[in-house]
Design an enzyme around this catalytic site. Structure first.
Site: not given
Length: 630
Positions: A263, A390
């Site tokens: 982020r 993932d």
């Protein structure tokens, strides 16, 4: 003083002491001095006292600083304010240099004198970065932004057709609707939660959370590049001003290495590459330095949590494991930190992770989700392409692409892993839906998480560089997985997908319990729509994307922002009172790109990190500071 001559008298020392007494006195005195001097080094936080006696170290063992070779000093811990830097076009303005030939050679480095006050030092022990000292003038290694922009093969914001010819086109109206949603989400955040990490739209206040170690403004950092590419000029300037004036790094909490990296680091790097504003580069490097102590483990595999206060990786969770998706999702950002700082330590850290993963034995070619950072062994054999695993796979294929297709190690690891996933995890339901199950020591859980729905886009992205006989197969596989994820949306009352969905007991692509029925504004499904649209231009992906827009508007939009919902199978769902920062960074960005031309953030020039922050492909004629030939 006149001494009387007495038989047997032995003169004392000049201090009136005999030789044995003198020896004992000097021995005592030297011991006292040694004790006092040594105490300076035993006292806690004695680094300032040490500097009174020891010469400062300019480089710790094992730290290669390419900047030194170029005649530049290594990165310091102090931070100058934003430097206007090479001017980039404002949102909406074309940059002539971005139309230049892609074959131009890489430009040289330049020096720029930083100006203004410096931010507080934040060096942590054991991070291989020299501590800042009074008189440091910030980072003296500078990146040639104009040369970088000249190598891009497409204008950053695309060429765009003449909108006056089709002022009422449907796709333009769809794109403008997504832009309005972003503007509303940002304005709501600014009004009720500016500077907080996320907005709580129902209570109209901000939320800090405990993932970021005291860092603030996650929504600001996550929104920068989305605001820029949507040409929301005023809102972008508001976000930039907050970063300049209010984004401070002198924090002391415990932070998620993964979340701060994707982020904050990702958002700052992207903002710099889009604009050339030095404030974003400086902040990214400074924050990257604060993450380095997480790698101080016996194997170099970082722990998931880093303490900004102690500068350690800590044993608050002693004996716990590192997570594949977390330590495997640092490569893109850390290579760019080296590229922008000249400091090889960032690239070395992530290359070591690769080295460990290449050597370790993998069950059936699969990568389990948990690894001990102490022993370097797998902790349990749970394999998932959804949560916990993932983005590790995503970063392998994107590392290959970002390197200008020179990182052969990443390419080989990706296709080997994909082959194992196909062999052991891929299934087709009785109803004909293709899905990727989860693997627990040889036993399959026949479910997919929403997080795993990124895989359709990933497989599509990597299809072009597969073996020729596999390319068409991978394109079809990507389409089938994306269709399955669409079905998880289509089979709910809200037309939004659940957190996880199962394939058992005659039920397919639906959640089987309330605890998996929520939707928190996640982006993975529309991410795959965007990649499949760019690859095929099949209008079905835009149709499916528009369905998501309508559902978000109907069920997630509130008076003061967007909120997740607690049950996608209820036509009157309750809201969870959180506007996730990734909704602005990812979900709305991918929807906007879905309804835009392909050369807006062209995939020839950019890869997206797992928070959808665009990072540039290496188009340099040389391997650069961070990229090498593997």
């Amino acid at each position: 003083m006149l001494m009387r001559k007495v038989p047997g008298f032995v003169p004392a020392s000049p201090w009136g002491l005999r030789l044995p007494q003198k020896f004992l006195f000097l021995l005592f005195l030297s011991g006292l001095v040694t004790l006092c001097f040594g105490a300076l080094f035993l006292l806690p936080h004695s680094s300032r006292l040490k500097r009174l006696f020891l010469a400062p170290r300019t480089q710790q063992p094992g730290l290669e600083v390419v900047a030194e070779i170029a005649g530049h000093a290594p990165a310091r811990e102090q931070e100058p304010p934003p430097n206007p830097a090479p001017a980039a076009p404002a949102p909406g303005e074309d940059d002539p240099s971005s139309r230049a030939s892609p074959r131009r050679r890489k430009g040289g480095l330049r020096r720029t004198r930083p100006t203004g006050p410096r931010e507080e030092a934040t060096a942590a022990r054991g991070n291989s970065i020299p501590a800042s000292r009074p008189g440091d003038e910030g980072i003296s290694f500078h990146f040639d932004f104009n040369a970088f922009r000249s190598r891009l093969r497409h204008p950053v914001l695309g060429t765009r057709a003449d909108e006056s010819q089709e002022p009422q086109s449907r796709v333009r109206a769809q794109r403008e609707k997504v832009k309005e949603m972003m503007q509303f989400a940002w304005q709501s955040y600014k009004r009720y939660a500016m500077g907080k990490n996320e907005l709580r739209p129902l209570t109209k206040d901000g939320y800090e959370g405990n993932m970021f170690g005291g860092l603030s403004g996650a929504t600001v950092i996550d929104s920068l590049d989305t605001l820029y590419l949507m040409e929301l000029k005023e809102e972008f300037q508001e976000a930039k001003a907050w970063v300049e004036e209010s984004f401070h790094l002198n924090v002391s909490g415990e932070a998620s290495l993964f979340e701060v990296n994707i982020r904050y680091i990702g958002g700052l790097l992207s903002a710099f590459y889009l604009t050339g504003e030095e404030v974003f580069r400086i902040k990214a490097i400074r924050l990257g330095e604060k993450l380095l102590p997480a790698f101080n483990t016996p194997t170099g595999i970082p722990k998931g949590v880093v303490s900004f206060k102690s500068g350690s990786w800590g044993w608050a969770t002693a004996g716990s494991s590192s997570i594949l998706a977390e330590f495997g999702s640092l490569h893109l950002e850390f290579l760019h930190l080296t590229e922008l700082s000249g400091n090889q330590v960032f690239a070395e850290k992530v290359r070591n992770i690769r080295k460990v993963l290449r050597k370790i034995e993998k069950p059936f070619g699969l990568y389990p989700n948990f690894l001990s950072p102490v022993s370097g062994n797998w902790v349990q054999h749970h394999v998932s392409v959804g949560g916990l695993g993932d983005s590790f796979y995503e970063y392998l294929i994107k590392s290959w692409l970002m390197s200008g297709k020179t990182d052969m190690e990443a390419k080989n690891m990706y296709y080997e892993a994909l082959e194992a996933i196909e062999t052991y995890l891929l299934n087709v339901s009785p109803g004909g839906l293709t899905y990727i199950a989860e693997w627990r020591g040889g036993i399959l859980d026949h479910k997919m998480g929403h997080l795993a729905c990124f895989s359709g886009g990933m497989i599509a992205l990597g299809a072009e560089d597969a073996k020729e006989e596999k390319r068409a197969h991978y394109r079809e596989l990507a389409a089938q997985i994306t269709k399955t994820c669409h079905e998880s949306y289509a089979r709910s009352d809200t037309k939004l997908g659940p957190e996880a969905f199962w394939f058992n007991s005659g039920r397919e692509a639906v959640a089987t319990q309330l605890s998996e029925s929520y939707y928190i504004l996640r982006p993975e499904v529309v991410e795959s729509y965007m990649y499949l649209w760019r690859q095929t231009h099949n209008p079905i992906y835009r149709e499916w994307g528009w369905e998501v827009v309508l559902a978000l508007e109907k069920y997630c939009r509130t008076e003061a922002g967007f909120s997740g919902i607690q049950d996608v199978y209820s036509s009157t769902p309750s809201h969870d009172n959180k506007q996730q920062s990734f909704f602005l960074a990812e979900t709305l960005k991918y929807l906007y790109l879905l309804f835009s031309e392909d050369d807006l953030l062209s995939l020839e020039d950019w890869v997206f990190n797992t928070e959808a922050h665009p990072l540039p492909v290496n188009h340099s004629d040389s391997s650069g500071r961070a990229w090498g030939r593997h």
